[in-house]
Design a protein around this motif. Structure first.
Motif, PDB file in Angstrom:
ATOM      1  N   LEU A 137       1.206   7.054  -6.506  1.00  0.00           N
ATOM      2  CA  LEU A 137       0.107   7.873  -6.866  1.00  0.00           C
ATOM      3  C   LEU A 137       0.406   9.433  -6.516  1.00  0.00           C
ATOM      4  CD1 LEU A 137      -2.897   5.757  -5.605  1.00  0.00           C
ATOM      5  CD2 LEU A 137      -2.214   6.182  -8.027  1.00  0.00           C
ATOM      6  N   ALA A 138       0.891   9.530  -5.277  1.00  0.00           N
ATOM      7  CA  ALA A 138       1.431  10.967  -4.757  1.00  0.00           C
ATOM      8  C   ALA A 138       2.425  11.617  -5.399  1.00  0.00           C
ATOM      9  CB  ALA A 138       1.234  10.785  -3.153  1.00  0.00           C
ATOM     10  N   ALA A 141       8.361   4.290   1.530  1.00  0.00           N
ATOM     11  CA  ALA A 141       7.803   2.981   1.241  1.00  0.00           C
ATOM     12  C   ALA A 141       8.898   2.013   0.816  1.00  0.00           C
ATOM     13  CB  ALA A 141       7.077   3.208  -0.238  1.00  0.00           C
ATOM     14  N   ILE A 181       7.474  10.238   0.757  1.00  0.00           N
ATOM     15  CA  ILE A 181       6.766   8.870   0.819  1.00  0.00           C
ATOM     16  C   ILE A 181       7.399   7.980   0.114  1.00  0.00           C
ATOM     17  CG2 ILE A 181       4.324   7.887   0.283  1.00  0.00           C
ATOM     18  CD1 ILE A 181       3.095  10.717   0.348  1.00  0.00           C
ATOM     19  N   THR A 182       8.139   8.179  -0.994  1.00  0.00           N
ATOM     20  CA  THR A 182       8.798   7.084  -1.747  1.00  0.00           C
ATOM     21  C   THR A 182       9.774   6.653  -0.776  1.00  0.00           C
ATOM     22  OG1 THR A 182       8.374   8.135  -3.705  1.00  0.00           O
ATOM     23  CG2 THR A 182      10.025   6.655  -3.794  1.00  0.00           C
ATOM     24  N   PRO A 211       0.703  -1.290  -0.066  1.00  0.00           N
ATOM     25  CA  PRO A 211      -0.193   0.158   0.022  1.00  0.00           C
ATOM     26  C   PRO A 211       0.797   1.214   0.144  1.00  0.00           C
ATOM     27  CG  PRO A 211      -0.695  -1.592   1.463  1.00  0.00           C
ATOM     28  CD  PRO A 211       0.365  -2.004   1.323  1.00  0.00           C
ATOM     29  N   LEU A 212       2.036   1.238   0.732  1.00  0.00           N
ATOM     30  CA  LEU A 212       2.988   2.504   0.602  1.00  0.00           C
ATOM     31  C   LEU A 212       3.404   2.688  -0.599  1.00  0.00           C
ATOM     32  CD1 LEU A 212       4.584   2.545   4.343  1.00  0.00           C
ATOM     33  CD2 LEU A 212       3.113   4.192   3.437  1.00  0.00           C
ATOM     34  N   LEU A 246       0.928   4.288  -2.826  1.00  0.00           N
ATOM     35  CA  LEU A 246       0.559   5.558  -2.336  1.00  0.00           C
ATOM     36  C   LEU A 246       1.851   6.455  -3.125  1.00  0.00           C
ATOM     37  CD1 LEU A 246      -0.862   7.647  -0.772  1.00  0.00           C
ATOM     38  CD2 LEU A 246       0.568   6.789   1.268  1.00  0.00           C
ATOM     39  N   LEU A 251       0.095   3.725   7.742  1.00  0.00           N
ATOM     40  CA  LEU A 251      -0.459   4.090   6.404  1.00  0.00           C
ATOM     41  C   LEU A 251      -1.255   5.450   6.451  1.00  0.00           C
ATOM     42  CD1 LEU A 251      -2.002   1.061   4.941  1.00  0.00           C
ATOM     43  CD2 LEU A 251       0.235   2.040   4.280  1.00  0.00           C
ATOM     44  N   TYR A 259       1.033   8.623   7.652  1.00  0.00           N
ATOM     45  CA  TYR A 259       1.907   9.161   6.752  1.00  0.00           C
ATOM     46  C   TYR A 259       1.328   9.874   5.738  1.00  0.00           C
ATOM     47  CZ  TYR A 259       5.983   6.794   8.931  1.00  0.00           C
ATOM     48  OH  TYR A 259       7.042   6.594   9.710  1.00  0.00           O
ATOM     49  N   LEU A 260       0.266   9.490   5.232  1.00  0.00           N
ATOM     50  CA  LEU A 260      -0.583  10.070   4.280  1.00  0.00           C
ATOM     51  C   LEU A 260      -1.017  11.333   4.642  1.00  0.00           C
ATOM     52  CD1 LEU A 260      -2.228  10.054   1.637  1.00  0.00           C
ATOM     53  CD2 LEU A 260      -4.217   8.952   2.599  1.00  0.00           C
TER      54      LEU A 260
END
Length: 312
Positions: A51-52, A182, A178-179, A44-45, A48, A222, A225-226
């Motif tokens: 996408l982000a 992840a 985020i990358t 999921p990360l 995310l 999750l 962090y989002l």
């Protein structure tokens, strides 16, 4: 207003990690919870992050040695130490000691990066240290002379020390946040596989264990962090960093709501720690003389960006 809501929810979820983690440690092992937390959060990360941030994955993976080091420090070692500590101390104690992270990071920056905090920053470090000592000893400061500090408190001190080294190292990495998170999570899951297999760290066997793991994966791993990164698009890192003080506050509120006692040393120690963090953030790094154009600039001080202090 939206940024404030995002930051408040993110810190609330992180506070929940202390409380739920402490409950999980009654029947689960630290390695078991750490492995499944990252194994279930990795995909999921990564989605995310795509996408982000839409990163250039080839460019990101060129940093794999640094990312692997950060993964071992921040995802594996810190999380294992945190959950091990929660098996021996209260969630509130752990969150109060963790709140001193900014002061510890400033000390490490002084030693390793030769940063020069202003006097106000040093005052914050001293105040935060006094608060931590008050929490560690339960108000019985003579315990320092006999080295009779409990294992849980020593483990959480070790955890925030590891996180301090993680923060200083992470500041040198130019990968989207985020990358970076992840990839580190995915690496931690892979690295921990042989240890999980060797120790028989299977999935939770009971419903309470399953709900604890589900919360830790969905909310601190999750959701926080989002929400945190969404908030950073609407406010400054310095402002966001101030919200991290809410983690200890929320942990105290949850602790009281669950009917657990809160002691006077915890209250006083928490106030000293949070006051010290605010002074440390206000003190910051002393201004330096301008350098010539031929000199290379040093990496920014970890104490200059409270956003780097976010817990995992």
């Amino acid at each position: 207003m939206r940024a404030a809501v995002f930051l408040t929810l993110a810190t609330l979820f992180w506070a929940g990690n202390f409380v739920v983690g402490q409950a999980a440690m009654k029947t689960m092992e630290p390695l078991q919870l750490t492995f499944w937390r990252w194994a279930l959060a990795a995909v999921p990360l990564l989605v995310l992050a795509q996408l982000a941030e839409k990163p250039d994955w080839r460019a990101v993976l060129r940093h794999w040695p640094a990312l692997l080091l950060l993964s071992c420090l921040g995802m594996s070692a810190y999380t294992l130490l945190l959950y091990s500590a929660l098996g021996h101390t209260s969630a509130l104690n752990a969150s109060l000691v963790t709140a001193a992270n900014p002061a510890l990071i400033m000390v490490l920056a002084v030693v390793l990066l030769r940063d020069r905090p202003r006097p106000l920053g040093w005052a914050g470090i001293v105040l935060g240290l006094c608060g931590v000592l008050l929490v560690l000893t339960g108000g019985e400061l003579e315990r320092l002379l006999t080295f009779s500090i409990d294992a849980g408190e020593l483990l959480i001190v070790a955890a925030i020390t590891v996180w301090g080294f993680y923060t200083i190292t992470a500041r040198r990495l130019s990968v989207p946040p985020i990358t970076s998170t992840a990839v580190q999570v995915a690496m931690a899951a892979v690295v921990l596989v042989p240890f999980a297999v060797a120790t028989g760290a299977g999935l939770p066997a009971t419903a309470p264990e399953g709900w604890s793991l589900a919360y830790i994966v969905l909310f601190p791993s999750l959701g926080s962090y989002l929400l945190w990164n969404l908030a950073l698009k609407r406010t400054t890192a310095a402002n966001a960093g101030n919200y991290l003080n809410l983690i200890a506050v929320f942990t105290a509120v949850i602790t009281v709501a669950l009917g657990q006692p809160v002691t006077v040393p915890q209250v006083l120690g928490g106030l000293l720690v949070i006051s010290g963090v605010l002074l440390t953030s206000a003190g910051g790094k002393a201004p330096q003389r301008p350098r010539s154009s031929k000199s290379t600039s040093s990496p920014p001080s970890p104490s200059s960006s409270p956003a780097e202090f976010r817990p995992r």
